[in-house]
Design an enzyme around this catalytic site. Structure first.
Site, PDB file in Angstrom:
ATOM      1  CE  LYS A 183      -4.203  -1.799   0.207  1.00  0.00           C
ATOM      2  NZ  LYS A 183      -3.957  -3.227   0.061  1.00  0.00           N
TER       3      LYS A 183
HETATM    4  C1  LIG Z   1     -10.135  -2.557  -1.954  1.00  0.00           C
HETATM    5  C2  LIG Z   1      -9.596  -3.312  -0.780  1.00  0.00           C
HETATM    6  N1  LIG Z   1     -10.399  -3.551   0.275  1.00  0.00           N
HETATM    7  C3  LIG Z   1      -9.973  -4.204   1.361  1.00  0.00           C
HETATM    8  C4  LIG Z   1      -8.677  -4.662   1.454  1.00  0.00           C
HETATM    9  C5  LIG Z   1      -8.282  -5.433   2.672  1.00  0.00           C
HETATM   10  O1  LIG Z   1      -7.181  -4.906   3.356  1.00  0.00           O
HETATM   11  P1  LIG Z   1      -6.212  -5.865   4.196  1.00  0.00           P
HETATM   12  O2  LIG Z   1      -5.426  -6.678   3.226  1.00  0.00           O
HETATM   13  O3  LIG Z   1      -5.366  -4.888   4.965  1.00  0.00           O
HETATM   14  O4  LIG Z   1      -7.064  -6.686   5.089  1.00  0.00           O
HETATM   15  C6  LIG Z   1      -7.792  -4.440   0.409  1.00  0.00           C
HETATM   16  C7  LIG Z   1      -6.402  -4.894   0.512  1.00  0.00           C
HETATM   17  O5  LIG Z   1      -5.704  -5.325  -0.257  1.00  0.00           O
HETATM   18  C8  LIG Z   1      -8.253  -3.761  -0.764  1.00  0.00           C
HETATM   19  O6  LIG Z   1      -7.461  -3.549  -1.809  1.00  0.00           O
END
Ligand SMILES: Cc1ncc(COP(=O)(O)O)c(C=O)c1O
Length: 370
Positions: A183
């Site tokens: 990210k």
């Molecule tokens: C659009 C979106 N929503 C939710 C998430 C979930 O985040 P995490 O991987 O930190 O749980 C991501 C992560 O890649 C994402 O790209």
């Protein structure tokens, strides 16, 4: 033939001496979990996006889960969202026994089409869950007209600005961010919810910590909770990353500019340009291959040329769990399905050089016969 050393990775976090120093300090303090860095990181992050409050959580996914609970999503409810997202968006709805109701996407922004979202709203719809996909802000003004509670999935959109102004995350609805290592900034794993309501913050802070209120004794719990905490170590890393966020965002935007120039002559759909006041927070550089080009074969061919890439994103409704649980079929969301079949994420990270961008462009150009 390329050697191991030649491979251009898909993503690479920018971590250096400030992060090492920040983490070491926590390790030496002995206060590794719920220490002072948690509220410090929350306050700094809230200030950064112009939000009243922020809640640090263990991931973007757990942030989505708690945010949906905080706005009142319950078993049997329907939540209108985009099928063109990372699967966690829809999964968080399912965690609560609610149903994600998908609406097709706009072919330019790749965000949920506001007209399709309006058509998907029914008597059981209790919330909207727009996604700012690939860091491009969704049309919030159009979605807000329905007067329904909203959670914004801003996991990919740190640094973005809404079309009608203001940093993404500062609009008042709970908005969730993710800090996985690819990210805009990272805490290894982690997430943040920004929001305006003090009441919702109180509920989220309690539910991330096993349902314990701040003034309650140890092992006393007044509601169902989870362990969705973010550690002090991770928050220290987050604070150090936040310090250099502007530089990292600028570096990503610069790399995106090089890509636009280098790929401009190829038969590819590039990420849409910022229009109408919206500003993208650059997260990934995703192109759509022309009809007739085999995307999966392209991934393999690029790998052989030392360039990592990946299909990004697959349509959620066509994943086997969603087909089986909710009976989805191909053809339901044609724009999403077409885009999902053609999309390819290219290497994209702040330290990427113009030379590396040129190599990716050359490899793609060779494969497309341009
Ligand atoms: C659009 C979106 N929503 C939710 C998430 C979930 O985040 P995490 O991987 O930190 O749980 C991501 C992560 O890649 C994402 O790209």
């Amino acid at each position: 033939m390329s050697t191991e050393l030649d491979v251009i990775p898909l993503a690479r976090p920018l971590i250096g001496e400030p992060e090492e120093r920040a983490v070491l300090e926590v390790l030496r303090s002995g206060s590794l979990s719920l220490g002072p860095r948690v509220p410090e990181f929350e306050a700094a992050f809230a200030a950064r996006v112009g939000a009243e409050h922020a809640c640090a959580v263990s991931s973007g996914t757990t942030g989505l889960h708690l945010a949906l609970r905080a706005i009142g999503v319950e078993r049997g409810d329907e939540v209108v969202t985009s099928p063109f997202s990372f699967v966690a968006t829809a999964n968080a709805v399912v965690y609560e026994g609610a149903t994600p109701v998908f609406a097709d996407i706009d072919p330019v922004t790749l965000n949920v089409d506001p007209d399709a979202a309006a058509a998907a709203i029914g008597p059981r719809t209790t919330a909207l869950l727009p996604v700012h996909i690939f860091g491009y802000p969704a049309d919030m003004a159009a979605l807000e007209r329905h007067g329904l509670p909203i959670v914004e999935d801003a996991a990919e959109a740190l640094g973005a600005v809404y079309a009608d102004g203001g940093a993404v995350g500062g609009r008042g609805h709970p908005a969730i961010f993710g800090f996985y290592a690819n990210k805009q900034m990272t805490t290894g794993e982690g997430g943040m919810i920004t929001l305006a309501s003090a009441e919702q913050k109180e509920r989220i802070d309690s539910e991330r910590n096993q349902g314990r209120a701040p003034d309650m004794g140890w092992l006393d719990h007044d509601r169902l909770g989870f362990n969705y905490r973010l550690s002090d170590i991770a928050c220290a890393l987050g604070l150090a990353q936040l310090e250099r966020l502007d530089d990292m965002l600028a570096a990503r935007a610069r790399v995106a500019g090089w890509y636009r120039e280098a790929l401009g002559g190829l038969d590819l759909a590039l990420p849409c340009a910022d229009t109408g006041g919206a500003v993208r927070g650059w997260f990934v550089f995703v192109v759509q291959l022309p009809d007739g080009v085999d995307r999966d074969a392209t991934v393999v061919a690029l790998r052989e040329l030392g360039v990592q890439s990946k299909p990004y994103l697959p349509a959620i409704h066509l994943m086997s769990f969603y087909r089986e649980r909710f009976g989805h079929r191909p053809g339901e969301f044609p724009v999403c399905e077409r885009v999902a079949a053609a999309s390819l994420a290219l290497p994209f990270f702040p330290q990427m050089t113009e030379g590396q961008v040129a190599r990716v462009a050359e490899a793609l150009s060779g494969l497309l016969g341009a």
